[in-house]
Design an enzyme around this catalytic site. Structure first.
Site, PDB file in Angstrom:
ATOM      1  N   ARG A   7       0.836  -1.216   0.000  1.00  0.00           N
ATOM      2  CA  ARG A   7       0.000   0.000   0.000  1.00  0.00           C
ATOM      3  C   ARG A   7       0.863   1.255   0.000  1.00  0.00           C
ATOM      4  NH1 ARG A   7      -4.307   0.678   4.620  1.00  0.00           N
ATOM      5  NH2 ARG A   7      -2.411   1.044   5.797  1.00  0.00           N
ATOM      6  N   ARG A  23       9.813  26.755  -0.470  1.00  0.00           N
ATOM      7  CA  ARG A  23       8.365  26.557  -0.524  1.00  0.00           C
ATOM      8  C   ARG A  23       7.793  26.982  -1.870  1.00  0.00           C
ATOM      9  NH1 ARG A  23       3.499  28.721   0.351  1.00  0.00           N
ATOM     10  NH2 ARG A  23       1.956  27.370   1.350  1.00  0.00           N
ATOM     11  N   LYS A  68      -2.962   7.052   1.311  1.00  0.00           N
ATOM     12  CA  LYS A  68      -2.751   7.233   2.754  1.00  0.00           C
ATOM     13  C   LYS A  68      -1.797   8.405   2.973  1.00  0.00           C
ATOM     14  CE  LYS A  68      -2.054   4.416   6.917  1.00  0.00           C
ATOM     15  NZ  LYS A  68      -3.297   4.680   7.630  1.00  0.00           N
ATOM     16  N   GLU A 107     -16.233   5.477   6.217  1.00  0.00           N
ATOM     17  CA  GLU A 107     -15.344   4.690   7.084  1.00  0.00           C
ATOM     18  C   GLU A 107     -15.160   5.461   8.377  1.00  0.00           C
ATOM     19  OE1 GLU A 107     -11.350   4.384   5.451  1.00  0.00           O
ATOM     20  OE2 GLU A 107     -11.516   6.378   4.569  1.00  0.00           O
TER      21      GLU A 107
HETATM   22  N1  PLP Z   1      -9.340   4.186   7.174  1.00  0.00           N
HETATM   23  C1  PLP Z   1      -8.610   5.229   7.588  1.00  0.00           C
HETATM   24  C2  PLP Z   1      -9.060   6.613   7.264  1.00  0.00           C
HETATM   25  C3  PLP Z   1      -7.439   5.018   8.344  1.00  0.00           C
HETATM   26  O1  PLP Z   1      -6.705   6.067   8.766  1.00  0.00           O
HETATM   27  C4  PLP Z   1      -7.067   3.687   8.678  1.00  0.00           C
HETATM   28  C5  PLP Z   1      -5.862   3.419   9.448  1.00  0.00           C
HETATM   29  O2  PLP Z   1      -5.161   4.293   9.881  1.00  0.00           O
HETATM   30  C6  PLP Z   1      -7.867   2.636   8.220  1.00  0.00           C
HETATM   31  C7  PLP Z   1      -8.993   2.913   7.445  1.00  0.00           C
HETATM   32  C8  PLP Z   1      -7.516   1.211   8.520  1.00  0.00           C
HETATM   33  O3  PLP Z   1      -6.436   0.788   7.729  1.00  0.00           O
HETATM   34  P1  PLP Z   1      -5.431  -0.314   8.225  1.00  0.00           P
HETATM   35  O4  PLP Z   1      -6.249  -1.524   8.538  1.00  0.00           O
HETATM   36  O5  PLP Z   1      -4.529  -0.531   7.082  1.00  0.00           O
HETATM   37  O6  PLP Z   1      -4.749   0.228   9.442  1.00  0.00           O
END
Ligand code: PLP
Length: 295
Positions: free
Chosen positions: A62, A110, A158, A191
């Site tokens: 990821r 910057r 992420k 989520e």
């Molecule tokens: N969704 C969000 C917004 C997150 O920040 C996280 C984990 O930090 C997750 C889902 C869960 O992801 P993982 O199972 O890879 O930790």
């Protein structure tokens, strides 16, 4: 470091900053780092249980996907990354805890325009888990509250741009809950602020949102789904569910690397089932944790 800063870095903790292991207290990045200036950076959190990295391959993959989406290369190959991660576990004497990894596009004068061939910054920190608190949440379950999802259109990446997530989690704590479930414009749950969201409907169907730009593809979510393949008893649907469907659910839980499978016993003060962690959730926790720790 002042007396007030000491909680940030208990003595003995080691951080990794671009090729060097340094005392956590002394670790620093440049004031012009694009991670600081623009949240031009991605991260991973990997659990350590009994001194072993959980779902290392999933986190490494990821990280590669997040970087590729932002046109950044991996700062090192997955094998070298694994060596640094394990070295961090060793140097920090970590039995049960979390390893945090961040890659930024580096320090530049910057400018919104992204530099070509950036000199990436890789940093890692490690910290122990409060296992008693984790176990308490697992045995008693937690409360969640819903709040509008204010995030951007690429929640599948992420990034460290977590202001909306931090606002949501802070609101949850103010309202006496542990986690916030984020709700889109159609009143569907996306989520949690730092976790994926799951319900067991009144008909006994396990539901979690399908993957898209609207959510992060949780590594723990993927681990649970693959563990469930060996369990034919549970009907699963990957689709959006509404807040009302969640209120009427028999059970609910959240998943994340930092907490694993955590039962939810109330949503916006609607008590689910008998107000205790349900049997499906407990079964999924047992199944996932036995598979995650056996690999
Ligand atoms: N969704 C969000 C917004 C997150 O920040 C996280 C984990 O930090 C997750 C889902 C869960 O992801 P993982 O199972 O890879 O930790």
């Amino acid at each position: 470091m002042t007396r007030d800063d000491r909680h940030l870095a208990p003595s003995g903790r080691v951080a990794y900053v671009n090729g060097r292991y340094v005392m956590h207290r002394q670790a620093s990045v440049h004031i012009e780092d694009r991670g600081l200036q623009f949240a031009d950076s991605v991260y991973e959190v990997c659990a350590v249980l009994d001194g072993r990295l959980i779902d290392e391959a999933g986190h490494s993959e990821r990280l590669g996907r997040s970087l590729a989406s932002l046109d950044m290369p991996m700062p090192m190959g997955p094998a070298a990354l694994g060596i640094v991660m394990r070295e961090m576990v060793r140097r920090n004497h970590l039995r049960n805890g979390l390893l945090y990894l961040q890659v930024t596009r580096g320090a530049y004068r910057r400018d919104h325009v992204m530099p070509e061939n950036p000199k990436l910054m890789l940093l890692m920190t490690a910290r122990p888990t409060d296992t008693a608190a984790v176990e308490r949440r697992r045995s008693q379950g937690i409360a969640v509250v819903t709040t509008p999802d204010l995030r951007w259109g690429r929640c599948d990446i992420k990034t460290t741009g977590l202001l909306a997530n931090a606002m949501a989690k802070t609101e949850a704590r103010r309202r006496g809950a542990f986690e916030a479930w984020l709700v889109d414009a159609e009143s569907m749950v996306t989520e949690g602020s730092s976790s994926n969201a799951w319900i067991v409907t009144d008909k006994g169907v396990l539901v979690t949102r399908d993957l898209s730009n609207a959510i992060l593809a949780g590594v723990t979510r993927a681990g649970v789904l693959s563990a469930l393949k060996s369990e034919s008893g549970i009907e699963l649907q990957e689709r959006a569910f509404s807040v009302d469907e969640a209120y009427a659910a028999r059970e609910a839980f959240m998943t994340s690397a930092s907490g694993g499978v955590v039962p939810i016993v109330s949503i916006d003060q609607h008590i689910l089932g008998d107000g205790k962690p349900g049997p499906v959730t407990r079964g999924i926790h047992a199944l996932y944790s036995s598979l995650a720790t056996s690999s």
